[in-house]
Design an enzyme around this catalytic site. Sequence first.
Site, PDB file in Angstrom:
ATOM      1  N   CYS A  38       0.826  -1.202   0.000  1.00  0.00           N
ATOM      2  CA  CYS A  38       0.000   0.000   0.000  1.00  0.00           C
ATOM      3  C   CYS A  38       0.867   1.260   0.000  1.00  0.00           C
ATOM      4  CB  CYS A  38      -0.997  -0.035   1.150  1.00  0.00           C
ATOM      5  SG  CYS A  38      -2.403   1.098   0.924  1.00  0.00           S
ATOM      6  N   HIS A  46      -3.652  -5.274   0.485  1.00  0.00           N
ATOM      7  CA  HIS A  46      -3.077  -5.683   1.776  1.00  0.00           C
ATOM      8  C   HIS A  46      -3.058  -7.210   1.892  1.00  0.00           C
ATOM      9  CE1 HIS A  46      -2.793  -1.754   3.798  1.00  0.00           C
ATOM     10  NE2 HIS A  46      -3.827  -1.436   3.033  1.00  0.00           N
ATOM     11  N   GLU A  90      -1.644  -8.956   4.097  1.00  0.00           N
ATOM     12  CA  GLU A  90      -1.769  -9.342   5.506  1.00  0.00           C
ATOM     13  C   GLU A  90      -3.228  -9.386   5.959  1.00  0.00           C
ATOM     14  OE1 GLU A  90      -1.775  -4.867   5.675  1.00  0.00           O
ATOM     15  OE2 GLU A  90      -0.856  -6.430   4.436  1.00  0.00           O
TER      16      GLU A  90
END
Length: 210
Positions: A83, A188, A190
């Site tokens: 990001c 993202h 994660e």
Amino acid sequence: MKGKIVIVDYYVGNTNSVYNAVKRLGYNVIISNKRNEIEESDALIMPGVGAFAEAINNINQLDLKPILNDQVLNKKKPVLGICIGMQLMADFSEENGHFEGLGWIPGSVKKIPPQEALLVPHVGWNEITPVFCKEILFSNAVFENPSFYWDHSYYFDCKDEYKAATVEYGSTLSAIIAQENIFGVQFHPEKSQTNGLRLFRSFFNYFNIV
């Protein structure tokens, strides 16, 4: 324990979420902005949540730019930007002004073009279209549904030769950028459950970080 990964700490971003995801894969991962730990790492992650200006200002105040340039540009250490961490790799950003970036991949950070019925920021799940580098980021599984979680208002505008994957959101935007050892993802991983973990593992495996 697997290879040493350093999540570069410039005081913005969801570093703990990235840490937990990479740790889950069995890697020796730390969050740090110390020169010796960055130099001793096998790979770097540039995390990202927040504003471009704050992130690059913190990098400059911490005097991280010379260290990162040496490791990434000279030593060719693998780096994955997430990001804002991806956007920092650009020449500059137009977010709330004009701010110089790290300049690792030619391009600029621009606002997602406004369109009728299109919500900005772009938040939620969306599929990507891989263009190249499939063997690097998708080596451990064939994605039937390459969907990831997004949360951004700005995107990395660059030449097609650097776009490893794209996403459709009103127009075709860069989803993944890549050049040699430098990779950035606008989404993202994660927060993207199994697909995100697969992407992390594919990236590390490709660079023989085992």
